[in-house]
Scaffold this active site. Structure first.
Site, mmCIF file in Angstrom:
data_model
loop_
_atom_site.group_PDB
_atom_site.id
_atom_site.type_symbol
_atom_site.label_atom_id
_atom_site.label_comp_id
_atom_site.label_asym_id
_atom_site.label_seq_id
_atom_site.Cartn_x
_atom_site.Cartn_y
_atom_site.Cartn_z
ATOM 1 N NE ARG A 175 -33.472 33.542 -72.625
ATOM 2 C CZ ARG A 175 -32.481 32.650 -72.719
ATOM 3 N NH1 ARG A 175 -31.304 32.909 -72.192
ATOM 4 N NH2 ARG A 175 -32.659 31.509 -73.328
ATOM 5 C CD GLU A 193 -35.966 32.575 -74.533
ATOM 6 O OE1 GLU A 193 -34.971 32.432 -75.231
ATOM 7 O OE2 GLU A 193 -36.024 32.214 -73.332
ATOM 8 C CE1 TYR A 246 -32.237 22.669 -70.797
ATOM 9 C CE2 TYR A 246 -30.243 22.385 -69.484
ATOM 10 C CZ TYR A 246 -30.918 22.940 -70.566
ATOM 11 O OH TYR A 246 -30.232 23.759 -71.433
ATOM 12 N NE ARG A 262 -24.224 26.119 -56.277
ATOM 13 C CZ ARG A 262 -23.693 26.534 -57.417
ATOM 14 N NH1 ARG A 262 -24.180 26.137 -58.573
ATOM 15 N NH2 ARG A 262 -22.667 27.351 -57.437
ATOM 16 N NE ARG A 321 -19.238 33.214 -61.737
ATOM 17 C CZ ARG A 321 -19.469 33.273 -63.030
ATOM 18 N NH1 ARG A 321 -19.163 34.369 -63.703
ATOM 19 N NH2 ARG A 321 -19.984 32.241 -63.663
ATOM 20 N NE ARG A 331 -40.207 26.267 -66.243
ATOM 21 C CZ ARG A 331 -39.163 27.030 -66.595
ATOM 22 N NH1 ARG A 331 -39.350 28.175 -67.222
ATOM 23 N NH2 ARG A 331 -37.932 26.649 -66.330
ATOM 24 C CG ASP A 380 -26.545 22.637 -70.579
ATOM 25 O OD1 ASP A 380 -27.404 23.293 -71.187
ATOM 26 O OD2 ASP A 380 -26.009 23.016 -69.518
HETATM 27 P P1 FDA Z 1 -33.885 17.028 -78.912
HETATM 28 O O1 FDA Z 1 -35.155 17.558 -78.367
HETATM 29 O O2 FDA Z 1 -32.908 17.980 -79.465
HETATM 30 O O3 FDA Z 1 -34.239 15.954 -80.046
HETATM 31 C C1 FDA Z 1 -35.301 15.056 -79.959
HETATM 32 C C2 FDA Z 1 -35.848 14.839 -81.342
HETATM 33 O O4 FDA Z 1 -36.815 13.759 -81.312
HETATM 34 C C3 FDA Z 1 -36.588 16.036 -81.902
HETATM 35 O O5 FDA Z 1 -35.998 16.443 -83.136
HETATM 36 C C4 FDA Z 1 -38.015 15.541 -82.088
HETATM 37 O O6 FDA Z 1 -38.663 16.095 -83.237
HETATM 38 C C5 FDA Z 1 -37.816 14.055 -82.252
HETATM 39 N N1 FDA Z 1 -39.023 13.268 -81.948
HETATM 40 C C6 FDA Z 1 -39.781 13.343 -80.832
HETATM 41 N N2 FDA Z 1 -40.833 12.499 -80.925
HETATM 42 C C7 FDA Z 1 -40.724 11.875 -82.127
HETATM 43 C C8 FDA Z 1 -41.509 10.901 -82.810
HETATM 44 N N3 FDA Z 1 -42.649 10.402 -82.271
HETATM 45 N N4 FDA Z 1 -41.132 10.471 -84.025
HETATM 46 C C9 FDA Z 1 -40.002 10.987 -84.601
HETATM 47 N N5 FDA Z 1 -39.217 11.916 -83.995
HETATM 48 C C10 FDA Z 1 -39.577 12.350 -82.779
HETATM 49 N N6 FDA Z 1 -27.959 23.245 -74.242
HETATM 50 C C11 FDA Z 1 -26.725 23.803 -74.147
HETATM 51 O O7 FDA Z 1 -25.736 23.088 -74.017
HETATM 52 N N7 FDA Z 1 -26.589 25.165 -74.221
HETATM 53 C C12 FDA Z 1 -27.647 26.005 -74.378
HETATM 54 O O8 FDA Z 1 -27.477 27.220 -74.426
HETATM 55 C C13 FDA Z 1 -28.944 25.424 -74.477
HETATM 56 N N8 FDA Z 1 -30.030 26.212 -74.642
HETATM 57 C C14 FDA Z 1 -31.279 25.647 -74.655
HETATM 58 C C15 FDA Z 1 -32.394 26.476 -74.765
HETATM 59 C C16 FDA Z 1 -33.664 25.909 -74.759
HETATM 60 C C17 FDA Z 1 -34.871 26.798 -74.864
HETATM 61 C C18 FDA Z 1 -33.811 24.510 -74.614
HETATM 62 C C19 FDA Z 1 -35.176 23.888 -74.540
HETATM 63 C C20 FDA Z 1 -32.714 23.689 -74.542
HETATM 64 C C21 FDA Z 1 -31.435 24.253 -74.551
HETATM 65 N N9 FDA Z 1 -30.300 23.456 -74.495
HETATM 66 C C22 FDA Z 1 -29.064 24.030 -74.410
HETATM 67 C C23 FDA Z 1 -30.432 21.977 -74.427
HETATM 68 C C24 FDA Z 1 -30.339 21.289 -75.793
HETATM 69 O O9 FDA Z 1 -31.392 21.713 -76.608
HETATM 70 C C25 FDA Z 1 -30.389 19.776 -75.542
HETATM 71 O O10 FDA Z 1 -29.225 19.384 -74.887
HETATM 72 C C26 FDA Z 1 -30.504 18.958 -76.797
HETATM 73 O O11 FDA Z 1 -31.630 19.356 -77.502
HETATM 74 C C27 FDA Z 1 -30.645 17.500 -76.398
HETATM 75 O O12 FDA Z 1 -30.773 16.704 -77.518
HETATM 76 P P2 FDA Z 1 -31.793 15.502 -77.576
HETATM 77 O O13 FDA Z 1 -31.388 14.690 -78.742
HETATM 78 O O14 FDA Z 1 -31.867 14.813 -76.256
HETATM 79 O O15 FDA Z 1 -33.243 16.155 -77.751
#
Ligand code: FDA
Length: 378
Positions: free
Chosen positions: A287, A310, A358, A173, A177, A256, A360
């Site tokens: 952006r 970016e 993905y 979608r 708005r 990506r 948030d």
């Molecule tokens: P996250 O990736 O944060 O943490 C995983 C951790 O595991 C990392 O610190 C990594 O280093 C660690 N790790 C991985 N492998 C490992 C290993 N072998 N040994 C030790 N450590 C290891 N959300 C939102 O609500 N609003 C927003 O505006 C945005 N904007 C946004 C922009 C971009 C570019 C991205 C990519 C993502 C967002 N998000 C977001 C999403 C947000 O980043 C996401 O919800 C959180 O990072 C999720 O947290 P996690 O703990 O799942 O993963």
């Protein structure tokens, strides 16, 4: 004595650790990065003193009351409301597409019903034919003029692929708005942590039952809490990439990534808004973020500003995985990884990397709260 090992100090891992620690469990957290907080981490830009989100702009928003109540235990939130604009052919339009965008684009003064009728008529171009690619899907959702101006070039840059070669399923979608409301999020709550992201994230880990070891890779057999040393001995919550956990046994999942190009400019305000998208394919970046605008309540320096351009591309080995590509081959692989997970009953896979989704921030926190309740303490 450790009761639980949490791999990854992102919001998923931190929520699990904090909840378990509060219930008296000793939690050991590992992160291979040299800071905690995962992708929500932010830092002070050394040249301007402005808070910069290292892994891309992070805006907190949620309609989940339980998550909102939970996060407010660690930080207060500002009254920031997210709004995005886009530059197309030298003109700035409000996003997501709304009545303001439509009337500016068509040089018209339509009310909601007339605008709806116009978009419906333009979207009928394919005459009921099933969209076979993303281009046709876009046209069938909002009509060719709006699609070509605001979605086509931006999507081509995001995917580095001509939208005619992308599957229609990428977009189900495209919200339009028929009011002048250009709030980006529809959620009940939104805002930014008053003291910054890192203060919030550190506060979650600040508990006598939580130990954090940074710069520590779970797969490094030379460190004492590696995969080979702990799996089967202590319950593990794993939030790293699921394919990496299984040594890519079923093949690598595709992601990506983003490249960030930072620049400090000798002006107090560069673009007057936090996020400006660039819709046209000739502009190589998607952006520009100007971080000072996320905190208008702060007294930042007025003689310089920091901006970040970016660029989006497919991730290669060693890149930060940001958005799951989710092709049919990826979905097949994920299914096989899920079967492998079922053979590891003492390891709980969570978070965006551990589930290849993905999420948030509020979703990562919400699903971590559910894991604690339904799996770890049930
Ligand atoms: P996250 O990736 O944060 O943490 C995983 C951790 O595991 C990392 O610190 C990594 O280093 C660690 N790790 C991985 N492998 C490992 C290993 N072998 N040994 C030790 N450590 C290891 N959300 C939102 O609500 N609003 C927003 O505006 C945005 N904007 C946004 C922009 C971009 C570019 C991205 C990519 C993502 C967002 N998000 C977001 C999403 C947000 O980043 C996401 O919800 C959180 O990072 C999720 O947290 P996690 O703990 O799942 O993963």
């Amino acid at each position: 004595m450790t009761d639980l090992v949490v791999v990854g100090t992102g919001l998923f891992g931190l929520t699990v650790a904090e909840r378990m620690a509060e219930q008296g469990r000793k939690v050991l957290m590992l992160d291979r990065r040299d800071h905690l907080g995962g992708n929500a981490y932010s830092e002070t830009d050394p040249d301007t003193g402005i808070e910069v989100h290292r892994y891309g702009a992070h805006l907190f928003h949620t309609s989940n009351e339980r998550v909102w109540e939970y996060v407010n235990r660690f930080t207060a939130f500002t009254s920031y409301v997210h709004r995005v604009y886009t530059t197309h052919r030298g003109e700035v339009f409000p996003m997501p597409i709304n009545l303001g965008t439509i009337n500016q684009f068509f040089r018209s003064a339509h009310g909601p019903d007339a605008a709806r009728a116009l978009v419906r008529e333009q979207a009928a171009e394919l005459g009921g034919k099933r969209p076979e690619n993303l281009d046709e899907q876009g046209v069938s959702l909002i009509g060719r003029p709006l699609y070509e101006a605001f979605i086509q070039g931006y999507t081509a840059k995001q995917w580095q692929t001509d939208p005619r070669e992308l599957p229609a399923s990428i977009i189900s979608r495209l919200p339009v708005r028929y009011t002048y409301d250009n709030r980006y999020f529809n959620d009940t709550h939104e805002g930014l942590p008053v003291g910054g992201y890192t203060a919030w994230l550190e506060r979650m880990a600040d508990h006598p039952n939580i130990e954090v070891r940074l710069s520590t890779d779970f797969f490094d057999p030379s460190q004492p809490v590696s995969k080979s040393a702990v799996v089967g001995q202590v319950p593990v919550v794993y939030t790293g990439p699921v394919d990496r956990y299984f040594d890519d046994a079923e093949g690598a999942l595709s992601w990506r990534t983003l490249d960030f190009e930072r620049e400090v400019l000798p002006v107090g305000d560069f673009q007057g808004t936090p996020v400006m998208n660039y819709a046209d394919p000739e502009v190589p970046y998607t952006r520009i973020l100007e971080f000072r605008h996320f905190h208008p309540e702060r007294e930042y320096t007025s003689d310089k500003t920091v901006i970040v351009r970016e660029y989006s591309r497919f991730a290669e080995r060693g890149d930060e995985p940001y958005y799951p590509v989710n092709t049919a081959a990826d979905r097949d692989r994920l299914k096989r990884y899920r079967e492998l997970m079922a053979d590891e009953p003492s390891v709980h896979f969570g978070g965006r990397l551990g589930t290849y989704q993905y999420l948030d921030m509020h979703m990562a926190i919400g699903s971590a709260l559910s894991m604690v309740e339904n799996k770890l303490t049930a």
